[in-house]
Structures are given as C-alpha cells and as structure tokens.
Design a protein around this motif. Structure first.
Motif, short mmCIF file in Angstrom:
data_model
loop_
_atom_site.label_atom_id
_atom_site.label_comp_id
_atom_site.label_asym_id
_atom_site.label_seq_id
_atom_site.Cartn_x
_atom_site.Cartn_y
_atom_site.Cartn_z
N THR A 163 0.82 -1.35 0.04
CA THR A 163 0.09 0.13 0.10
C THR A 163 0.91 1.21 0.11
OG1 THR A 163 -1.61 -1.18 1.41
CG2 THR A 163 -1.70 1.11 1.13
N MET A 164 2.25 1.27 0.70
CA MET A 164 2.91 2.27 0.72
C MET A 164 4.13 2.24 0.13
SD MET A 164 0.86 4.81 2.01
CE MET A 164 2.37 5.83 2.47
N SER A 165 4.47 1.18 -0.43
CA SER A 165 5.78 1.00 -1.00
C SER A 165 5.80 -0.28 -2.10
CB SER A 165 6.87 0.73 0.27
OG SER A 165 6.57 -0.74 0.76
N ALA A 166 6.87 -0.43 -2.82
CA ALA A 166 7.11 -1.46 -3.81
C ALA A 166 8.57 -1.83 -3.63
CB ALA A 166 6.58 -1.01 -5.09
N GLU A 167 8.79 -3.14 -3.92
CA GLU A 167 10.07 -3.48 -4.20
C GLU A 167 10.59 -4.37 -5.42
OE1 GLU A 167 12.03 -7.17 -1.76
OE2 GLU A 167 11.85 -5.35 -0.35
N ILE A 168 11.38 -4.17 -6.09
CA ILE A 168 11.59 -4.94 -7.45
C ILE A 168 13.17 -5.27 -7.30
CG2 ILE A 168 11.93 -4.38 -9.79
CD1 ILE A 168 10.42 -2.23 -9.77
N SER A 169 13.26 -6.65 -7.60
CA SER A 169 14.52 -7.48 -7.68
C SER A 169 14.82 -7.71 -8.91
CB SER A 169 14.42 -8.65 -6.84
OG SER A 169 14.08 -8.46 -5.48
N TYR A 170 16.01 -7.50 -9.22
CA TYR A 170 16.58 -8.09 -10.67
C TYR A 170 17.96 -8.53 -10.78
CZ TYR A 170 19.21 -3.60 -10.18
OH TYR A 170 20.02 -2.73 -9.57
N GLU A 171 18.30 -9.12 -11.92
CA GLU A 171 19.66 -9.33 -12.02
C GLU A 171 20.03 -9.07 -13.30
OE1 GLU A 171 19.28 -13.69 -12.13
OE2 GLU A 171 18.84 -14.01 -10.07
N TYR A 172 21.41 -8.36 -13.65
CA TYR A 172 21.95 -7.96 -14.62
C TYR A 172 22.21 -9.24 -15.61
CZ TYR A 172 23.12 -3.44 -12.86
OH TYR A 172 23.03 -2.12 -12.05
N VAL A 173 21.79 -9.06 -17.13
CA VAL A 173 22.08 -9.97 -18.09
C VAL A 173 23.44 -10.01 -18.23
CG1 VAL A 173 21.74 -10.42 -20.51
CG2 VAL A 173 19.88 -9.48 -19.17
N VAL A 174 24.30 -8.88 -18.30
CA VAL A 174 25.81 -8.95 -18.18
C VAL A 174 26.16 -8.31 -16.98
CG1 VAL A 174 27.84 -8.20 -19.48
CG2 VAL A 174 25.68 -8.83 -20.94
N PRO A 175 26.92 -9.09 -16.09
CA PRO A 175 27.52 -8.63 -14.79
C PRO A 175 27.91 -7.12 -15.10
CG PRO A 175 28.11 -10.55 -15.00
CD PRO A 175 27.57 -10.42 -16.34
N VAL A 176 27.10 -6.09 -13.92
CA VAL A 176 27.74 -4.72 -14.03
C VAL A 176 27.94 -4.39 -12.43
CG1 VAL A 176 27.01 -2.26 -14.29
CG2 VAL A 176 26.43 -4.15 -16.03
N HIS A 177 28.98 -3.81 -12.30
CA HIS A 177 29.18 -3.02 -11.12
C HIS A 177 28.59 -1.88 -10.87
CE1 HIS A 177 31.98 -6.19 -9.93
NE2 HIS A 177 32.64 -6.00 -11.11
N GLY A 178 27.35 -1.57 -9.77
CA GLY A 178 26.73 -0.51 -9.62
C GLY A 178 25.18 -0.67 -9.61
N ALA A 179 24.58 0.34 -8.75
CA ALA A 179 23.25 0.00 -8.55
C ALA A 179 22.38 0.96 -9.59
CB ALA A 179 22.89 0.81 -7.13
N GLY A 180 21.52 0.15 -10.00
CA GLY A 180 20.77 0.68 -11.09
C GLY A 180 19.25 1.22 -10.68
N ASP A 181 18.81 1.85 -11.44
CA ASP A 181 17.48 2.58 -10.98
C ASP A 181 16.52 2.41 -12.54
OD1 ASP A 181 15.19 3.53 -9.86
OD2 ASP A 181 16.00 5.61 -10.00
N PHE A 182 15.29 2.18 -12.55
CA PHE A 182 14.47 2.13 -13.52
C PHE A 182 13.93 3.47 -13.85
CE2 PHE A 182 14.23 -2.09 -11.84
CZ PHE A 182 14.28 -3.07 -12.83
N ASP A 183 13.62 3.54 -15.19
CA ASP A 183 12.81 4.87 -15.43
C ASP A 183 11.28 4.99 -14.73
OD1 ASP A 183 14.90 5.71 -16.87
OD2 ASP A 183 14.11 5.21 -18.99
N PRO A 184 10.70 6.02 -14.88
CA PRO A 184 9.43 6.28 -13.88
C PRO A 184 8.51 5.04 -14.16
CG PRO A 184 10.03 8.06 -14.94
CD PRO A 184 10.96 7.22 -15.36
N ILE A 185 8.09 4.36 -12.99
CA ILE A 185 6.87 3.41 -12.97
C ILE A 185 5.61 3.94 -12.58
CG2 ILE A 185 6.56 1.00 -12.16
CD1 ILE A 185 9.50 0.55 -12.06
N TYR A 186 4.54 3.46 -12.84
CA TYR A 186 3.38 3.81 -12.29
C TYR A 186 2.44 2.81 -11.96
CZ TYR A 186 4.77 8.47 -14.42
OH TYR A 186 5.54 9.67 -14.85
N VAL A 187 1.36 3.28 -10.84
CA VAL A 187 0.32 2.06 -10.48
C VAL A 187 -0.60 2.93 -10.95
CG1 VAL A 187 -1.05 1.14 -8.82
CG2 VAL A 187 1.32 1.49 -8.29
N VAL A 188 -1.45 2.26 -12.21
CA VAL A 188 -2.74 2.68 -12.76
C VAL A 188 -3.74 2.22 -11.99
CG1 VAL A 188 -4.01 2.86 -15.15
CG2 VAL A 188 -1.40 2.87 -15.05
#
Length: 327
Positions: free
Chosen positions: A257-282
């Motif tokens: 209700t107040m938060s979301a959590e997305i888990s992911y894995e790099y296809v090609v290993p990369v060092h660094g924290a990523g972020d997604f472009d804007p995501i919306y709940v419709v």
C-alpha cells in the motif's frame, strides 16, 4: 471500532438517554452522583475520540497534499484504520517533544511529533532532526534497527516556538507493532543568503537531552502482492546518459500500500546500483500514482508512494517499456 466510529457514537448520546438514567437511579438516592459519573465518562470518551479524530485528520490532510485528484473513500478508510493516536509528551532542558500519532502499513511508516521550545525561543531553522544516536528500537530488544528517513518541519506563524514534525521511516518494519523511539539531542539546519545566487548552510545542536517514547503501530494494513510469476526483461540506468542503460531480468515485483520492491539480475554483470525509469500504478479509475525512488542496490530497488495505494482499487503497474503487470 476506530476513532471516527467512537466519535460518532459519543455525539449520538442525547439528553433523553441521560434523563432516562436519572429516573432509573432516583430510587437509590444517588441520582446526582450517577449522572455526574456518566457525564464524566462521556466527556472523557469524547475527548479521547476528538484527539484520535484530530490525529486521523492530520494524516488525511498530509496525504491529500500529494494527491492530484483528492483522496478516495477507500484511501480515507485505510488512513483511519492504520493511524494510532499516542499523545505522549516529555520535557528535557526546557524543550517538550510530543509524539502525537503514528501511521504504518508495515513498509511505510510515519510518526507525527510536536516540538515546543521555551516561550522566548523562536524556531526559525529550516529543519529540526535528532542527533546521530536517534533511532527506532524494537521493544524488548537491545540492538538498533537500521532505519533511514526524513524529518519534515513546519513552524506556524501564530506560535513561533512550536514546530510540527513528520518523521518518515523508509525502512520496512514488517508486522512488528511495538517499538521505542529514542531521540538524543535535537539538531537544526540553518540557511543564510550571502549573495544573489549563494547561501550558507550549517547545523547545530539546539537542545541537549534524551527523549524516549513507546510507539505502537497498527498491523491492519500490512499486505503485499507479488506481480511476477516468472522473470521478465527490463532495463536499469546506472548513470546520467543513454549509454548507462543495462539489460536486466526482473525476478520479483512486490507491491504494497505504501511501498514497492523490485528485484532484478543483470544480463551482463555490472558493478553499480541501477534504477528504473518512471513506473506508475494505474488505478481502475484511470488515475496514476508514481513510484518514488527510495533506495537501490545492484540487485534491488525500493520505492515509496506519496499517497496510499489501495490494492483493491489498482488495475495494473505500467512499466517504462509499456509492459502492464496486472494486480
């Protein structure tokens, strides 16, 4: 029964009920005493209900500021059911801190406080916050939780020595309800303009001392849904340009209700924290609520919402590439 139901019940006690109680007790010769006790009980319950109602209304107004279309009835009901009225005050070295209320769904938590300085002190800082030793501790445990968050401060013109403070806890607290809020020293951030396009900022201690409060959160709102049954492709950005996008496989999308959590894995290993472009709940009415970034790591991104997302009113999550995840 929540605060609003209790307040409604109190306002429905009319003079006929009190008169009936008076007639029934006349035979015992203690009519006045019985009526006074009944009146005192009604007054106490009414004051308690009013305080709880004020706490609920404060959070309603807070969330409504960030809702372009206004809060829905289901959002209002959720706020009412998950707001806890506290009203606990402690004074140390002339500064009174009152924990007025708390709100939580287990993942997004807020504590409303009031800071009252001595009458000859003007609270003119940009922000007020606890020292480094301030923390939220699970009741009955000695270790400290790792929380992070923000302290928003509002000082009214009518009482310049009084500040309303909202503490937003961005670390999930789960279904645990009993905590202790510990504040050690109160710091302030000050800003000073020193030129047309420049200013100076500094922090300093404004009140030394320790304030400790028991906090009980409601557990009614803790619920999450998993939106992904098997991994789906996506992209994250670890920089500021188009070459910083990297392909990932999204393995989990937990919506609350107040938060979301997305888990992911790099296809090609990369060092660094990523972020997604804007995501919306419709929502089912077509309105959209944006996921606001909270924290990120090379395997997970967490988000929070500026207003409650009632899961039963939500239709789908719209990913940056147009993919729709049904809720």
């Amino acid at each position: 029964m929540n605060a609003m139901h209790l307040l409604e019940a109190m306002t429905n006690i009319d003079s006929a009920i009190i008169e009936k109680a008076s007639v029934q007790k006349k035979r015992g010769g203690r009519t006045v005493t019985r009526i006074l006790l009944l009146a005192a009980l009604i007054a106490a319950l009414t004051m308690s209900a009013l305080a709880a109602s004020e706490a609920v209304n404060w959070f309603k107004d807070y969330f409504a500021r960030y809702s372009p279309t206004g809060l829905s009835q289901n959002q209002i009901t959720f706020i009412e059911e998950n707001t806890t009225d506290i009203q606990n005050s402690q004074t140390c070295n002339g500064y009174t801190v009152t924990v007025e209320s708390a709100f939580s769904d287990g993942t997004g938590s807020m504590i409303k406080l009031k800071l009252i300085a001595p009458e000859d002190v003007t609270l003119n800082a940009t922000n007020y916050f606890p020292g480094n030793d301030g923390c939220l501790v699970p009741t009955g445990e000695e270790h400290l939780t790792q929380w992070s968050g923000g302290w928003g401060c509002y000082v009214g013109d009518e009482h310049p020595n009084v500040a309303d403070i909202i503490f937003t806890i961005t670390e999930p607290i789960g279904e645990r309800t009993h905590w202790t809020l510990r504040i050690e020293d109160i710091w302030a951030t000050f800003d000073e303009n020193i030129g047309q396009a420049d200013y100076r900022q500094w922090t300093e201690v404004v009140a030394e001392g320790v304030w400790e409060f028991p906090i009980v959160f409601s557990a009614d709102g803790f619920r999450e849904v998993e939106l992904i049954k098997e991994p789906i492709p996506g992209q994250v950005n670890i920089g500021l340009n188009k070459d910083s996008y990297h392909d990932v496989m999204i393995t989990s999308f937990k919506l609350r209700t107040m938060s979301a959590e997305i888990s992911y894995e790099y296809v090609v290993p990369v060092h660094g924290a990523g972020d997604f472009d804007p995501i919306y709940v419709v929502m089912k009415d077509g309105s959209q609520i944006m996921l606001l970034p909270r924290s990120g790591s090379p395997v997970k991104c967490t988000y929070h919402f500026a207003e409650p997302v009632i899961l039963s009113d939500a239709d789908h999550v719209l990913m940056p590439d147009g993919t729709k995840l049904p809720i």
